[in-house]
Design a protein around this motif. Structure first.
Motif, PDB file in Angstrom:
ATOM      1  N   LEU A   1      64.091 -24.544  11.297  1.00  0.00           N
ATOM      2  CA  LEU A   1      63.362 -24.902  10.074  1.00  0.00           C
ATOM      3  C   LEU A   1      63.329 -26.419   9.857  1.00  0.00           C
ATOM      4  CD1 LEU A   1      64.619 -22.140   7.588  1.00  0.00           C
ATOM      5  CD2 LEU A   1      62.345 -22.306   8.632  1.00  0.00           C
ATOM      6  N   LEU A   2      64.275 -27.147  10.470  1.00  0.00           N
ATOM      7  CA  LEU A   2      64.253 -28.619  10.354  1.00  0.00           C
ATOM      8  C   LEU A   2      63.352 -29.250  11.412  1.00  0.00           C
ATOM      9  CD1 LEU A   2      67.975 -29.572   9.547  1.00  0.00           C
ATOM     10  CD2 LEU A   2      66.009 -29.615   8.011  1.00  0.00           C
ATOM     11  N   GLY A   3      62.694 -28.411  12.220  1.00  0.00           N
ATOM     12  CA  GLY A   3      61.711 -28.955  13.155  1.00  0.00           C
ATOM     13  C   GLY A   3      62.218 -29.149  14.571  1.00  0.00           C
TER      14      GLY A   3
ATOM     15  N   ILE B   1      65.787 -40.082  13.898  1.00  0.00           N
ATOM     16  CA  ILE B   1      65.792 -38.628  13.667  1.00  0.00           C
ATOM     17  C   ILE B   1      64.904 -37.876  14.664  1.00  0.00           C
ATOM     18  CG2 ILE B   1      65.977 -36.845  11.886  1.00  0.00           C
ATOM     19  CD1 ILE B   1      65.774 -38.892   9.727  1.00  0.00           C
ATOM     20  N   SER B   2      65.198 -38.074  15.955  1.00  0.00           N
ATOM     21  CA  SER B   2      64.534 -37.260  16.982  1.00  0.00           C
ATOM     22  C   SER B   2      65.152 -35.859  16.969  1.00  0.00           C
ATOM     23  CB  SER B   2      64.751 -37.892  18.359  1.00  0.00           C
ATOM     24  OG  SER B   2      66.142 -37.867  18.657  1.00  0.00           O
ATOM     25  N   ASN B   3      64.552 -34.942  17.724  1.00  0.00           N
ATOM     26  CA  ASN B   3      65.155 -33.607  17.887  1.00  0.00           C
ATOM     27  C   ASN B   3      66.587 -33.751  18.410  1.00  0.00           C
ATOM     28  OD1 ASN B   3      62.898 -30.856  18.712  1.00  0.00           O
ATOM     29  ND2 ASN B   3      62.821 -32.271  17.022  1.00  0.00           N
ATOM     30  N   GLY B   4      66.796 -34.706  19.321  1.00  0.00           N
ATOM     31  CA  GLY B   4      68.144 -34.923  19.874  1.00  0.00           C
ATOM     32  C   GLY B   4      69.128 -35.311  18.778  1.00  0.00           C
TER      33      GLY B   4
ATOM     34  N   VAL C   1      61.453 -36.437  21.226  1.00  0.00           N
ATOM     35  CA  VAL C   1      60.612 -35.498  20.476  1.00  0.00           C
ATOM     36  C   VAL C   1      60.921 -35.682  19.001  1.00  0.00           C
ATOM     37  CG1 VAL C   1      60.193 -33.047  19.987  1.00  0.00           C
ATOM     38  CG2 VAL C   1      60.524 -33.810  22.359  1.00  0.00           C
ATOM     39  N   TRP C   2      59.899 -35.914  18.199  1.00  0.00           N
ATOM     40  CA  TRP C   2      60.079 -36.019  16.754  1.00  0.00           C
ATOM     41  C   TRP C   2      59.350 -34.842  16.113  1.00  0.00           C
ATOM     42  CZ3 TRP C   2      59.834 -40.136  20.112  1.00  0.00           C
ATOM     43  CH2 TRP C   2      60.913 -41.018  20.084  1.00  0.00           C
TER      44      TRP C   2
END
Ligand code: HEM
Length: 392
Positions: free
Chosen positions: A251-253, A206-209, A39-40
């Motif tokens: 806030l960083l997504g 820079i994925s959510n992981g 997930v990005w």
């Protein structure tokens, strides 16, 4: 085919898209449905890619420069799609609890010296042994100017730790959104870097992981160390400190469903996805040398040997060995006995100042000054969206 090693087959497979890059990282134990490694931040990633390709980033950076406070109106001159997106995301999530955020700010103030030390020497150096982070930082534009990058990262930590960080007069919501835009640009730019592609085990960084891994190197790590060091904290303080980080990574997504709800869950996730990933890389070693060199430029009142040993004390000898930090056994002994006594005295648990008190005190005050001055930069360094990668 028979003389190809398994590693070559794997990297060939990754290159052809046959083997998922995520095979190089541990699976997530506790998420149903979506996988955080995959997930990005699709909407803003697309939008910022368009700005980069259209050469419109410099104008956007100029427009964003005057936008600093949470209650500032959005600047004029932004492209419509970016303006529309920011209008939607530039706010706290509905679940943010103002009372907890105020308590977190107070906690940050009360424990600031430990926090400067742990974020700076702990998390900062740890980021260089998180291979994906080290490689992407090194091969992005900022990797060539570590002093400037460190100052920008200080801006993030400073805005997060400030008394009214999340209040209308604070700056953190804006800083987080600017960082989210930078990350979106990096996702578009790094895959175009032949240097990054040659070493990366993923196709898009820079994925959510990955962001959760970095959160564990920051918030989860600092919380665990404060407990290990017996720094007094109430349950409400601990909860507030977690809450502040939950809001920050939202806030960083990072999707809400992936955000750990308790410290126990965060610790478990960190053991699963951060600890096993830590490893040295040539890029990380160079970044660590840059960062420690930067710290050594400031007179912290201690020797480089003491600084190296503090890093070993905070992060482990294994990490110290990976980074090639020379040993200073006298300093190591002083830290091992003196630091716990120093904390106990500061926290009112010891009646008389222990040996080495002034050395430790001067050291953490100097680190705090470094932090409060936002690195070595005399003025605040604005966060800007990059337009290219490190040349090579
Ligand atoms: C940029 C913070 C996660 C890679 C930035 C910046 C900040 C920041 C404040 C802007 C400063 C600058 O431009 O140098 C954070 C925080 C994170 C996080 C708080 C998670 C909690 C990650 C992860 C990666 C990453 C997981 C990669 C695996 C980068 C890169 C840049 C950047 C490559 C751009 C550097 C440049 O070329 O200027 N980040 N970050 N970040 N971040 Fe992150």
């Amino acid at each position: 085919m028979s003389n190809l090693s398994r590693r070559n087959v794997l990297s060939l497979g990754v290159a052809l898209g046959l083997v998922s890059a995520a095979s190089a990282v541990p699976a997530w134990a506790s998420t149903d449905g979506a996988d955080p490694w995959w997930v990005w931040d699709d909407e803003v990633d697309r939008l910022v890619a368009g700005l980069v390709d259209g050469g419109r980033v410099p104008a956007v950076n100029t427009a964003l420069r005057s936008w600093t406070d949470n209650d500032d109106p959005l600047p004029s001159g932004l492209p419509d799609d970016l303006d529309g997106w920011l209008r939607r995301v530039n706010r706290l999530p509905s679940w943010a609890d103002p009372a907890k955020l105020r308590r977190a700010a107070d906690f940050n103030r009360r424990k600031d010296t430990y926090l400067f030390l742990l974020y700076g020497l702990g998390s900062g150096i740890m980021s260089t042994v998180i291979p994906r982070e080290a490689r992407s930082v090194y091969w992005s534009a900022g990797g060539a100017a570590m002093q400037d990058r460190a100052a920008k990262t200080f801006t993030f930590g400073y805005d997060l730790s400030e008394a009214g960080a999340f209040e209308p007069s604070g700056q953190f919501v804006v800083t987080a959104n600017k960082t989210r835009l930078v990350h979106a640009a990096v996702r578009h730019l790094l895959p175009q870097s032949p240097h990054w592609r040659a070493v990366a085990d993923e196709r898009i960084p820079i994925s959510n992981g990955d962001i959760l891994v970095t959160f564990h190197s920051l918030g989860t790590f600092v919380h665990r160390k404060l407990r290990e060091w017996h720094v007094p904290m109430s349950a409400a303080d601990e909860d507030a400190f977690l809450h502040q980080w939950q809001v920050a990574i939202h806030l960083l997504g990072v999707r809400d469903e992936f955000i750990p709800q308790t410290w126990a869950a965060a610790d478990a996730q960190s053991a699963q996805v951060l600890t096993p990933l830590l490893a040295p890389t040539p890029e990380g070693k160079e970044l660590a040398a840059d960062l420690l060199g930067l710290t050594a430029q400031i007179d912290l009142g201690v020797t480089r040997g003491f600084l190296n040993e503090f890093v070993r004390y905070v992060l482990s000898n294994e990490v110290g060995d990976w980074l090639g930090l020379p040993r200073d056994y006298a300093a190591a002994t002083l830290i091992r006995t003196g630091w716990p006594a120093y904390i106990a005295f500061r926290e009112g648990l010891l009646p008389i100042a222990p040996a080495g008190f002034f050395l430790f005190d001067q050291f953490i005050r100097a680190l705090a000054m470094l932090f409060l001055n936002k690195g070595t930069s005399p003025t605040s360094t604005p966060i800007t969206i990059p337009t290219g990668n490190r040349p090579g």
